[in-house]
Write a protein that holds these residues in place. Sequence first.
Motif, PDB file in Angstrom:
ATOM      1  N   TYR A 119      -9.513  -6.836   1.616  1.00 37.30           N
ATOM      2  CA  TYR A 119      -9.550  -7.123   3.045  1.00 37.30           C
ATOM      3  C   TYR A 119      -9.919  -5.875   3.825  1.00 37.30           C
ATOM      4  CZ  TYR A 119      -7.085 -11.356   1.667  1.00 37.30           C
ATOM      5  OH  TYR A 119      -6.743 -12.531   1.065  1.00 37.30           O
ATOM      6  N   LYS A 120     -10.596  -6.082   4.939  1.00 39.81           N
ATOM      7  CA  LYS A 120     -10.986  -4.997   5.834  1.00 39.81           C
ATOM      8  C   LYS A 120     -10.155  -5.096   7.111  1.00 39.81           C
ATOM      9  CE  LYS A 120     -15.770  -4.679   4.177  1.00 39.81           C
ATOM     10  NZ  LYS A 120     -17.211  -4.737   4.567  1.00 39.81           N
ATOM     11  N   PHE A 121      -9.510  -3.989   7.476  1.00 42.78           N
ATOM     12  CA  PHE A 121      -8.693  -3.963   8.682  1.00 42.78           C
ATOM     13  C   PHE A 121      -8.617  -2.530   9.181  1.00 42.78           C
ATOM     14  CE2 PHE A 121      -6.085  -3.892   4.878  1.00 42.78           C
ATOM     15  CZ  PHE A 121      -5.332  -2.743   5.043  1.00 42.78           C
ATOM     16  N   PHE A 122      -8.149  -2.374  10.407  1.00 41.51           N
ATOM     17  CA  PHE A 122      -8.084  -1.046  11.035  1.00 41.51           C
ATOM     18  C   PHE A 122      -7.001  -0.209  10.344  1.00 41.51           C
ATOM     19  CE2 PHE A 122      -6.167   1.812  14.177  1.00 41.51           C
ATOM     20  CZ  PHE A 122      -7.282   2.579  14.506  1.00 41.51           C
ATOM     21  N   GLY A 123      -7.330   1.026  10.008  1.00 48.11           N
ATOM     22  CA  GLY A 123      -6.383   1.937   9.376  1.00 48.11           C
ATOM     23  C   GLY A 123      -6.255   1.759   7.880  1.00 48.11           C
ATOM     24  N   LYS A 124      -7.204   1.060   7.265  1.00 42.58           N
ATOM     25  CA  LYS A 124      -7.126   0.800   5.829  1.00 42.58           C
ATOM     26  C   LYS A 124      -7.141   2.099   5.021  1.00 42.58           C
ATOM     27  CE  LYS A 124      -9.802  -1.348   2.097  1.00 42.58           C
ATOM     28  NZ  LYS A 124     -10.952  -2.225   1.766  1.00 42.58           N
ATOM     29  N   THR A 125      -8.046   3.013   5.359  1.00 42.15           N
ATOM     30  CA  THR A 125      -8.145   4.276   4.632  1.00 42.15           C
ATOM     31  C   THR A 125      -6.884   5.117   4.820  1.00 42.15           C
ATOM     32  OG1 THR A 125     -10.538   4.243   4.958  1.00 42.15           O
ATOM     33  CG2 THR A 125      -9.551   6.335   4.276  1.00 42.15           C
ATOM     34  N   TYR A 126      -6.346   5.125   6.033  1.00 44.40           N
ATOM     35  CA  TYR A 126      -5.133   5.889   6.311  1.00 44.40           C
ATOM     36  C   TYR A 126      -3.953   5.348   5.518  1.00 44.40           C
ATOM     37  CZ  TYR A 126      -1.058   7.564   8.856  1.00 44.40           C
ATOM     38  OH  TYR A 126       0.157   8.116   9.183  1.00 44.40           O
ATOM     39  N   ILE A 127      -3.809   4.042   5.478  1.00 46.16           N
ATOM     40  CA  ILE A 127      -2.703   3.435   4.725  1.00 46.16           C
ATOM     41  C   ILE A 127      -2.852   3.708   3.232  1.00 46.16           C
ATOM     42  CG2 ILE A 127      -1.648   1.223   4.093  1.00 46.16           C
ATOM     43  CD1 ILE A 127      -2.334   0.209   6.871  1.00 46.16           C
ATOM     44  N   GLN A 128      -4.073   3.615   2.719  1.00 44.41           N
ATOM     45  CA  GLN A 128      -4.302   3.866   1.296  1.00 44.41           C
ATOM     46  C   GLN A 128      -3.983   5.316   0.937  1.00 44.41           C
ATOM     47  OE1 GLN A 128      -8.182   2.670   0.026  1.00 44.41           O
ATOM     48  NE2 GLN A 128      -7.852   3.228  -2.115  1.00 44.41           N
ATOM     49  N   THR A 129      -4.281   6.241   1.840  1.00 48.70           N
ATOM     50  CA  THR A 129      -4.001   7.659   1.573  1.00 48.70           C
ATOM     51  C   THR A 129      -2.514   7.954   1.668  1.00 48.70           C
ATOM     52  OG1 THR A 129      -6.176   8.249   2.475  1.00 48.70           O
ATOM     53  CG2 THR A 129      -4.541  10.017   2.264  1.00 48.70           C
ATOM     54  N   ILE A 130      -1.855   7.420   2.697  1.00 46.80           N
ATOM     55  CA  ILE A 130      -0.450   7.723   2.920  1.00 46.80           C
ATOM     56  C   ILE A 130       0.436   7.088   1.856  1.00 46.80           C
ATOM     57  CG2 ILE A 130       0.291   5.766   4.342  1.00 46.80           C
ATOM     58  CD1 ILE A 130       0.833   9.447   5.239  1.00 46.80           C
ATOM     59  N   SER A 131      -0.052   6.034   1.196  1.00 44.63           N
ATOM     60  CA  SER A 131       0.764   5.358   0.186  1.00 44.63           C
ATOM     61  C   SER A 131       0.957   6.198  -1.073  1.00 44.63           C
ATOM     62  CB  SER A 131       0.118   4.012  -0.187  1.00 44.63           C
ATOM     63  OG  SER A 131      -1.163   4.217  -0.754  1.00 44.63           O
ATOM     64  N   PHE A 132       0.120   7.220  -1.258  1.00 41.76           N
ATOM     65  CA  PHE A 132       0.248   8.066  -2.437  1.00 41.76           C
ATOM     66  C   PHE A 132       1.193   9.256  -2.225  1.00 41.76           C
ATOM     67  CE2 PHE A 132      -4.023   6.196  -3.087  1.00 41.76           C
ATOM     68  CZ  PHE A 132      -3.774   5.557  -4.295  1.00 41.76           C
ATOM     69  N   LEU A 133       1.712   9.422  -1.013  1.00 35.12           N
ATOM     70  CA  LEU A 133       2.559  10.579  -0.734  1.00 35.12           C
ATOM     71  C   LEU A 133       3.814  10.646  -1.614  1.00 35.12           C
ATOM     72  CD1 LEU A 133       2.416  11.139   3.138  1.00 35.12           C
ATOM     73  CD2 LEU A 133       1.507  12.571   1.303  1.00 35.12           C
ATOM     74  N   PRO A 134       4.549   9.538  -1.809  1.00 38.07           N
ATOM     75  CA  PRO A 134       5.739   9.639  -2.682  1.00 38.07           C
ATOM     76  C   PRO A 134       5.409  10.072  -4.100  1.00 38.07           C
ATOM     77  CG  PRO A 134       5.806   7.611  -1.394  1.00 38.07           C
ATOM     78  CD  PRO A 134       4.443   8.199  -1.195  1.00 38.07           C
ATOM     79  N   MET A 135       4.178   9.849  -4.543  1.00 36.07           N
ATOM     80  CA  MET A 135       3.778  10.241  -5.884  1.00 36.07           C
ATOM     81  C   MET A 135       3.363  11.707  -5.940  1.00 36.07           C
ATOM     82  SD  MET A 135       0.932   8.357  -8.272  1.00 36.07           S
ATOM     83  CE  MET A 135      -0.354   8.594  -7.041  1.00 36.07           C
ATOM     84  N   ILE A 136       2.891  12.257  -4.820  1.00 38.15           N
ATOM     85  CA  ILE A 136       2.387  13.626  -4.786  1.00 38.15           C
ATOM     86  C   ILE A 136       3.476  14.620  -4.405  1.00 38.15           C
ATOM     87  CG2 ILE A 136       0.672  15.144  -3.711  1.00 38.15           C
ATOM     88  CD1 ILE A 136      -1.046  12.680  -3.221  1.00 38.15           C
ATOM     89  N   LEU A 137       4.345  14.235  -3.487  1.00 39.24           N
ATOM     90  CA  LEU A 137       5.362  15.153  -2.994  1.00 39.24           C
ATOM     91  C   LEU A 137       6.372  15.505  -4.081  1.00 39.24           C
ATOM     92  CD1 LEU A 137       6.131  13.589   0.511  1.00 39.24           C
ATOM     93  CD2 LEU A 137       4.863  15.686   0.041  1.00 39.24           C
ATOM     94  N   PRO A 138       6.944  16.714  -4.042  1.00 35.73           N
ATOM     95  CA  PRO A 138       8.018  17.063  -4.988  1.00 35.73           C
ATOM     96  C   PRO A 138       9.207  16.132  -4.830  1.00 35.73           C
ATOM     97  CG  PRO A 138       7.153  19.026  -3.888  1.00 35.73           C
ATOM     98  CD  PRO A 138       6.545  17.853  -3.194  1.00 35.73           C
ATOM     99  N   GLU A 139       9.898  15.882  -5.931  1.00 33.64           N
ATOM    100  CA  GLU A 139      11.018  14.949  -5.897  1.00 33.64           C
ATOM    101  C   GLU A 139      12.147  15.444  -5.003  1.00 33.64           C
ATOM    102  OE1 GLU A 139      12.266  14.038  -9.840  1.00 33.64           O
ATOM    103  OE2 GLU A 139      10.624  12.633 -10.168  1.00 33.64           O
ATOM    104  N   VAL A 140      12.292  16.763  -4.862  1.00 35.53           N
ATOM    105  CA  VAL A 140      13.341  17.297  -3.999  1.00 35.53           C
ATOM    106  C   VAL A 140      13.109  16.867  -2.552  1.00 35.53           C
ATOM    107  CG1 VAL A 140      14.379  19.404  -3.112  1.00 35.53           C
ATOM    108  CG2 VAL A 140      13.758  19.262  -5.515  1.00 35.53           C
ATOM    109  N   ILE A 141      11.859  16.925  -2.108  1.00 35.99           N
ATOM    110  CA  ILE A 141      11.538  16.534  -0.740  1.00 35.99           C
ATOM    111  C   ILE A 141      11.779  15.041  -0.555  1.00 35.99           C
ATOM    112  CG2 ILE A 141       9.681  16.373   0.954  1.00 35.99           C
ATOM    113  CD1 ILE A 141       8.476  18.872  -0.226  1.00 35.99           C
TER     114      ILE A 141
END
Length: 290
Positions: A119-141
Amino acid sequence: MNTTPFRPLVRRLNKKKPLSEPARHARRAFQHRKSSFSFIVLVLTLLFLFLPLFYIILFSFNASKGAEFTGFSLIWYKELFCNSEELWASLLNSLIIALFSALVATVLGTLAAIGINWYKFFGKTYIQTISFLPMILPEVIVGVSMLIFFSRLGVGLGLFTIFAAHTTFCLPFVFLLVLARLDEFDFSIIEAAHDLGANDRQTMTKVIIPAIMPGVISGFVMSVTMSLEDFVITFFVSGPGSTTLPLYVYSMIRFGVSPVINALSFVLILFTVLLAFSLRKFLKLIAASK
């Protein structure tokens, strides 16, 4: 389940394909170079990975608590199965949290991957990028941020907060695996299903989900594994009566390593090996029955 009609198909699946003449020459040449650098690195890597496991298995049968093997004994297995109620309770907590958090993360991650991919919607790229943050950030944070979040909401720390935290950091892995599977999806199958009269629900349940099922299963298994072994995030969001296996092992290690942990490790290793072989045979039967 009667598998007799499928035995020829199973034998055919297990039968190795004949190699071409160049491939046979390359294989023979490689077999004659077993002392090569790559083979030595492989052996050293396998020893590095599996020697600690053999060490744990050996000392689970040690007659004493010390670091020297003094004799063969089953005393620590008796201690494990007869006098370790708290240990089994922590293992049960870990299994419950792992299964339920993996299930929720798999459902949400699969639906999110389908929505992002098709699906195409506004903010698709931003949501896809932000969804990977829990995987990239250190577990302590992640652990500290989850603790602050639950504190601001007034949610008491316990099994529910551990479940929510594990679901959060497992979801990106499911999302990534299913999204990779969807990138190889043949959209003409959906068009064919619609031409044959299938509605959106039927297309989803009978066409899309079966096609991406390998990615979904991979995400679920990875989520279960990550939840079972997580310590850092669980340490921040756990509360009274919600001790998981990693937390319990850590509390035991602070007062010295108990051989009971070695016995439990061997039981878990044995269970994992048996489960892997059982699933392998089960998947072969399914592949043969199709």
